[in-house]
Design a protein around this motif. Structure first.
Motif: not given
Lengths: 72, 354
Positions: A37, A39, A66-72, B48, B137, B140, B143, B162, B168, B184
């Protein structure tokens, strides 16, 4: 028995000490993070997951986990 | 000949409204004409997505397909810049409210709003004829699905995410750059990562990341692939950190299940869930396994016996005790008042049936 040697490194901008012989994989374990999960970048070079277990950390290494973030 | 006519049309379109952008030499008139002929999918139109759609519509992307599964609520307005209080009062789905607003902004482009969830059953159709996919979206699973279809059909996509004050973004050019799964290899199990519900989210980081995504989409759609950002960008507006991570070594390592081995489990439906916790909403979406058109009138009549019901052309909403149940014409339901999937399923089963 002498104290095991500790290495000073920097993880995401924060100083941190790890045991000599630590690898990217053992650091992730300490941080309780799963390689799938995240990088990991060491001194501006991204380390592929397959090399996490063999990549030894050295004193002064600058790491970004680096942990990816998923909100949006 | 349709093609010839289109080319003729594209040549004769007045570019006056885009003058300041055409003046920018790296885009120029040729780039603007390519934008006008381009087709972009905005996948999700919340925070977004509304900045992305707004920017691309104003820039003259000729065709925007806007897909979103959700409807508007008052707590969206803090960061979802396309919408206003009247949209919330009307209970409009976001895709519809977005299209209404964008048509007032630019009536010379085509906008196709779709009120649905992007999943493995419809993602092929939703990406038909699309030149670039831009990520709006909030999860994940979607995505990873977008990443799968992007690689399979060789359609570039622009990831953005975000949380809190951090955001990112990265651009994926299939076969050329690293993909999301290079970075990932699997999605974190539900409940193990912070969400907008638990960590909150600030408006400004949305605008920063979505604007970067829009710029990348404009580069791709106008044919300036050489200009794209090949690094993962990470920005924290509260801790004042900006990082760029070079992804070349990941691509070169050749260990990615998606871009090196061509495994697309999300696209195959092997990883599909039939429920999702919605980001920042204290709500759960339930997706029927067979999607069929529901009769909103029948549902409204049925629910009127147990709670207060409102209805518009796109959805029926019933307030029942602590829960707000919203049913869409495509068969989906959003259960508000809980972020627990089992509770949401229970509410749905009790009042709508299984």
């Amino acid at each position: 028995m002498p104290e095991p040697e500790r290495l000073q490194i920097v993880v995401n901008g924060q100083p941190r000490a790890v045991a000599a012989g630590s690898t990217v994989a053992s650091l992730l374990q300490e941080l309780e993070m799963t390689a799938r999960h995240v990088a990991v970048e060491v001194n501006l070079e991204l380390i592929p997951r397959a090399r996490h277990a063999e990549h030894l950390l050295s004193a002064g290494d600058q790491l970004e986990v680096v942990t990816l973030v998923g909100g949006g | 000949m349709a093609t010839t006519d289109n080319q003729h049309d594209s040549q004769s379109v007045d570019l006056a409204r885009y003058a300041r952008q055409v003046r920018y030499a790296p885009l120029g008139e040729a780039g603007q004409r390519r934008l006008l002929a381009s087709r972009v999918l905005v996948c999700g139109c919340g925070a977004l997505g509304s900045v992305i759609a707004n920017t691309l519509a104003r820039a003259g992307v000729g065709y925007l397909r806007i897909v979103d599964r959700d409807f508007l609520e008052l707590n969206n307005l803090q960061r979802q810049v396309l919408y206003d209080e009247a949209d919330v009062a009307a209970g409009l789905p976001k895709a519809i409210a977005a299209a209404n607003k964008l048509r007032q902004i630019n009536s010379e482009i085509s906008i196709e709003p779709l009120v649905t969830d992007v999943d493995f059953t419809n993602v092929e159709e939703l990406t038909d004829g699309i030149d670039v996919i831009v990520d709006g979206t909030d999860n994940f699973e979607t995505r990873m699905l977008v990443n799968d279809i992007s690689l399979k059909r060789k359609i570039p996509w622009v990831y953005g995410g975000c949380l809190g004050a951090e955001g990112q973004t990265m651009t994926i050019i299939p076969g050329e750059t690293a993909c999301l799964r290079c970075l990932m290899s699997d999605t974190p199990p539900p409940g193990t990562t912070p969400t907008c519900d638990t960590a909150g989210i600030l408006g400004p980081i949305i605008n920063v990341i979505a604007s970067m995504q829009a710029a990348e989409a404009l580069k791709i759609a106008s044919g300036s692939l050489a200009a794209i950002n090949r690094q993962l960008t990470i920005i924290d507006l509260w801790d004042n950190r900006i990082r760029q991570v070079n992804l070349e070594s990941l691509r070169a390592s050749g260990e990615c299940a998606a871009c090196d081995r061509g495994e697309f489990p999300w696209l195959a439906g092997e990883r599909a869930s039939h429920s999702a916790i919605l980001c920042g909403r204290n709500a759960v979406q339930l997706n029927p396994s067979d999607r069929a058109q529901a009769s909103l009138d029948q549902l409204a009549a049925k629910l009127a016996t147990v709670g207060r019901v409102t209805q518009n052309k796109y959805l029926v909403r019933a307030s029942i005790g602590d829960y707000v149940l919203t049913l869409f014409a495509d068969g989906r339901a959003i259960v508000g008042g809980t972020d627990d999937i089992a509770t949401a399923r229970g509410v749905y089963a009790k009042y709508v049936g299984t």
